[in-house]
Design a protein around this motif. Structure first.
Motif, PDB file in Angstrom:
ATOM      1  N   SER A  76       0.924  -1.060  -0.235  1.00  0.00           N
ATOM      2  CA  SER A  76       0.035  -0.110  -0.104  1.00  0.00           C
ATOM      3  C   SER A  76       0.962   1.326  -0.024  1.00  0.00           C
ATOM      4  N   GLU A  77       0.434   2.280  -0.666  1.00  0.00           N
ATOM      5  CA  GLU A  77       0.901   3.655  -0.794  1.00  0.00           C
ATOM      6  C   GLU A  77       2.565   3.484  -1.001  1.00  0.00           C
ATOM      7  N   PRO A  78       2.906   3.182  -1.867  1.00  0.00           N
ATOM      8  CA  PRO A  78       4.526   2.951  -2.431  1.00  0.00           C
ATOM      9  C   PRO A  78       5.048   4.301  -2.636  1.00  0.00           C
ATOM     10  N   THR A  79       6.036   4.494  -2.462  1.00  0.00           N
ATOM     11  CA  THR A  79       6.820   5.828  -2.561  1.00  0.00           C
ATOM     12  C   THR A  79       7.945   5.514  -3.921  1.00  0.00           C
ATOM     13  N   ILE A  80       7.455   6.550  -4.830  1.00  0.00           N
ATOM     14  CA  ILE A  80       8.455   6.365  -6.332  1.00  0.00           C
ATOM     15  C   ILE A  80       9.000   7.763  -6.358  1.00  0.00           C
ATOM     16  N   VAL A  81      10.275   7.775  -6.672  1.00  0.00           N
ATOM     17  CA  VAL A  81      11.147   8.835  -7.183  1.00  0.00           C
ATOM     18  C   VAL A  81      11.443   8.816  -8.556  1.00  0.00           C
ATOM     19  N   HIS A 116      -5.763  16.354 -11.418  1.00  0.00           N
ATOM     20  CA  HIS A 116      -6.164  16.249 -10.183  1.00  0.00           C
ATOM     21  C   HIS A 116      -5.360  14.854  -9.518  1.00  0.00           C
ATOM     22  N   LEU A 117      -3.920  14.893  -9.608  1.00  0.00           N
ATOM     23  CA  LEU A 117      -3.361  13.799  -9.133  1.00  0.00           C
ATOM     24  C   LEU A 117      -2.942  13.972  -7.827  1.00  0.00           C
ATOM     25  N   SER A 118      -3.153  13.393  -6.721  1.00  0.00           N
ATOM     26  CA  SER A 118      -2.680  13.526  -5.429  1.00  0.00           C
ATOM     27  C   SER A 118      -1.478  12.944  -5.059  1.00  0.00           C
ATOM     28  N   GLY A 119      -0.681  13.441  -4.050  1.00  0.00           N
ATOM     29  CA  GLY A 119       0.630  12.871  -3.606  1.00  0.00           C
ATOM     30  C   GLY A 119       1.789  12.721  -4.425  1.00  0.00           C
ATOM     31  N   VAL A 120       1.787  14.120  -5.350  1.00  0.00           N
ATOM     32  CA  VAL A 120       2.654  14.252  -6.309  1.00  0.00           C
ATOM     33  C   VAL A 120       3.634  15.463  -5.718  1.00  0.00           C
ATOM     34  N   VAL A 121       5.045  15.458  -5.771  1.00  0.00           N
ATOM     35  CA  VAL A 121       5.713  16.583  -5.220  1.00  0.00           C
ATOM     36  C   VAL A 121       6.562  16.677  -6.528  1.00  0.00           C
ATOM     37  N   ILE A 122       6.573  17.907  -6.769  1.00  0.00           N
ATOM     38  CA  ILE A 122       7.353  18.253  -8.157  1.00  0.00           C
ATOM     39  C   ILE A 122       8.459  19.299  -7.599  1.00  0.00           C
ATOM     40  N   GLU A 123       9.837  18.677  -8.110  1.00  0.00           N
ATOM     41  CA  GLU A 123      11.049  19.661  -7.679  1.00  0.00           C
ATOM     42  C   GLU A 123      11.800  19.954  -9.002  1.00  0.00           C
ATOM     43  N   ARG A 124      12.234  21.212  -8.880  1.00  0.00           N
ATOM     44  CA  ARG A 124      12.816  21.686 -10.440  1.00  0.00           C
ATOM     45  C   ARG A 124      14.176  21.673 -10.197  1.00  0.00           C
ATOM     46  N   LEU A 125      14.969  20.575  -9.774  1.00  0.00           N
ATOM     47  CA  LEU A 125      16.302  20.317  -9.468  1.00  0.00           C
ATOM     48  C   LEU A 125      16.820  19.206 -10.393  1.00  0.00           C
ATOM     49  N   LEU A 126      18.010  19.549 -10.785  1.00  0.00           N
ATOM     50  CA  LEU A 126      18.830  18.237 -11.337  1.00  0.00           C
ATOM     51  C   LEU A 126      19.191  17.335 -10.157  1.00  0.00           C
ATOM     52  N   VAL A 127      19.445  16.037 -10.542  1.00  0.00           N
ATOM     53  CA  VAL A 127      19.697  15.091  -9.578  1.00  0.00           C
ATOM     54  C   VAL A 127      21.124  14.389 -10.190  1.00  0.00           C
ATOM     55  N   GLY A 128      22.067  14.478  -9.270  1.00  0.00           N
ATOM     56  CA  GLY A 128      23.258  13.728  -9.595  1.00  0.00           C
ATOM     57  C   GLY A 128      24.126  13.308  -8.265  1.00  0.00           C
ATOM     58  N   ALA A 129      25.350  13.422  -8.348  1.00  0.00           N
ATOM     59  CA  ALA A 129      26.203  12.973  -7.343  1.00  0.00           C
ATOM     60  C   ALA A 129      26.894  14.309  -6.281  1.00  0.00           C
ATOM     61  N   ALA A 141      -1.413   2.962 -12.757  1.00  0.00           N
ATOM     62  CA  ALA A 141      -1.116   1.595 -12.194  1.00  0.00           C
ATOM     63  C   ALA A 141      -1.296   1.677 -10.787  1.00  0.00           C
ATOM     64  N   ARG A 142      -0.956   2.771 -10.010  1.00  0.00           N
ATOM     65  CA  ARG A 142      -1.009   2.684  -8.552  1.00  0.00           C
ATOM     66  C   ARG A 142      -1.388   4.284  -8.104  1.00  0.00           C
ATOM     67  N   PRO A 143      -2.717   4.656  -8.109  1.00  0.00           N
ATOM     68  CA  PRO A 143      -3.330   5.909  -7.840  1.00  0.00           C
ATOM     69  C   PRO A 143      -2.645   6.301  -6.563  1.00  0.00           C
ATOM     70  N   ASP A 144      -2.470   5.157  -5.524  1.00  0.00           N
ATOM     71  CA  ASP A 144      -2.178   5.646  -4.320  1.00  0.00           C
ATOM     72  C   ASP A 144      -0.994   6.033  -3.983  1.00  0.00           C
ATOM     73  N   ALA A 145       0.230   5.829  -5.064  1.00  0.00           N
ATOM     74  CA  ALA A 145       1.486   5.918  -4.913  1.00  0.00           C
ATOM     75  C   ALA A 145       1.777   7.417  -4.572  1.00  0.00           C
ATOM     76  N   ARG A 146       2.786   7.571  -3.758  1.00  0.00           N
ATOM     77  CA  ARG A 146       3.365   9.149  -3.498  1.00  0.00           C
ATOM     78  C   ARG A 146       4.646   8.988  -4.412  1.00  0.00           C
ATOM     79  N   VAL A 147       4.624  10.144  -5.234  1.00  0.00           N
ATOM     80  CA  VAL A 147       5.695  10.384  -6.507  1.00  0.00           C
ATOM     81  C   VAL A 147       6.378  11.515  -6.195  1.00  0.00           C
ATOM     82  N   PHE A 148       7.874  11.475  -5.980  1.00  0.00           N
ATOM     83  CA  PHE A 148       8.608  12.854  -6.313  1.00  0.00           C
ATOM     84  C   PHE A 148       9.139  12.807  -7.364  1.00  0.00           C
ATOM     85  N   CYS A 149       8.684  13.920  -8.253  1.00  0.00           N
ATOM     86  CA  CYS A 149       9.061  14.025  -9.634  1.00  0.00           C
ATOM     87  C   CYS A 149      10.178  15.198  -9.670  1.00  0.00           C
TER      88      CYS A 149
END
Length: 294
Positions: free
Chosen positions: A74-79, A122-135, A95-103
């Protein structure tokens, strides 16, 4: 008589071509289409948007893989690193409307429409970050084209370049504290995938999230990384089982060896990988069951 005209034309043509290019982008419209019950806004020149508008899933296996990985959970977290306009996000949320997603989507060209697509559906549980991701946490140049963007290179895949943006980078291990359990890491960064994984070693070894990522050795090489070294890094973090996704992201296949994966990537240029951590035999078995149903 005509030679001086040809010389003059050749000197003027590059400037005219650049002006025409700028005018074309300036006049580019934002189009809207329906897909799987969702409203999708996209830049007219985006091949991702054009594919969705044609009724084609951008990554056809992603929805099925997401559903299989979290069967019974239940409620998986996706990045999602490299969300673009949200085509893959919609597949996962379908596929999983209950997923919490960090975009994470650093380019304003795509992030603006990503936010609009999330709001209008009207997507719930979505966080949007305007950042590059790396090391690391330095500022890097992001090369933007009509369809996507890359830190690795400005010229690849026949994409029409638009320019570059200077954007601060963040490592996932720094962004998330130890209390956040990540269940799936989805990466599509056009050649910068190894840096993303290198910045998420703690998350990978602590929670063993499944990883769904692009594998394009010819793009990895633009950052002085080989396909084999990327696969070795993943193995060192506990990802021994690798299911390839072939046919342009549409067909999940049985696990392959490193040598076989490199050969498949060489044939198709781009393939996707679904990596299952050694700690997650349940996810490995779920993907095998998914293959048996096809």
């Amino acid at each position: 008589m005509f030679a001086p005209l040809r010389v003059a034309w050749r000197s003027v043509w590059p400037a005219l071509d650049r002006a025409q290019h700028r005018l074309r982008i300036r006049r580019e419209r934002v189009l809207t289409t329906d897909y799987e019950g969702y409203v999708v806004h996209y830049p007219a020149l985006s091949i991702i948007g054009q594919a969705v508008a044609s009724g084609t899933s951008w990554q056809g296996s992603l929805g099925g893989v997401t559903a299989a990985l979290f069967e019974g959970a239940s409620e998986p977290t996706i990045v999602e690193v490299g969300s673009n306009i949200g085509a893959s996000l919609l597949e996962m949320k379908h596929a999983r409307p209950d997923a919490r997603v960090f975009c994470f989507e650093p380019s304003a060209r795509f992030a603006d429409l990503l936010e609009r697509n999330v709001a209008d559906n009207h997507l719930s549980g979505v966080v949007i970050e305007r950042l590059l991701v790396g090391a690391d946490d330095r500022v890097h140049d992001l090369y933007v084209n009509t369809s996507t963007a890359s830190v690795a290179t400005s010229d690849y895949g026949g994409h029409e370049p638009l320019g570059r943006e200077a954007i601060r980078m963040v490592a996932l291990d720094s962004y998330f504290d130890a209390s956040v359990r990540i269940d799936l890491l989805k990466i599509d960064t056009d050649g910068y995938d190894m840096a993303v994984v290198a910045g998420a070693k703690r998350l990978a070894t602590t929670y063993g999230p499944a990883i769904y990522c692009e594998f394009a050795p010819f793009l990895l090489e633009r950052t002085d990384v080989s396909g084999e070294s990327f696969l070795k890094l993943l193995r060192s973090l506990g990802y021994e089982t690798i299911f390839p996704v072939l046919a342009g992201g549409q067909e999940l296949a049985a696990p392959l060896s490193h040598r076989e994966l490199l050969a498949a990537a060489d044939r198709e240029q781009y393939i996707d990988l679904v990596l299952v951590h050694d700690l997650r035999s349940d996810q490995r078995d779920a993907l095998y069951r998914l293959l048996e149903t096809r």
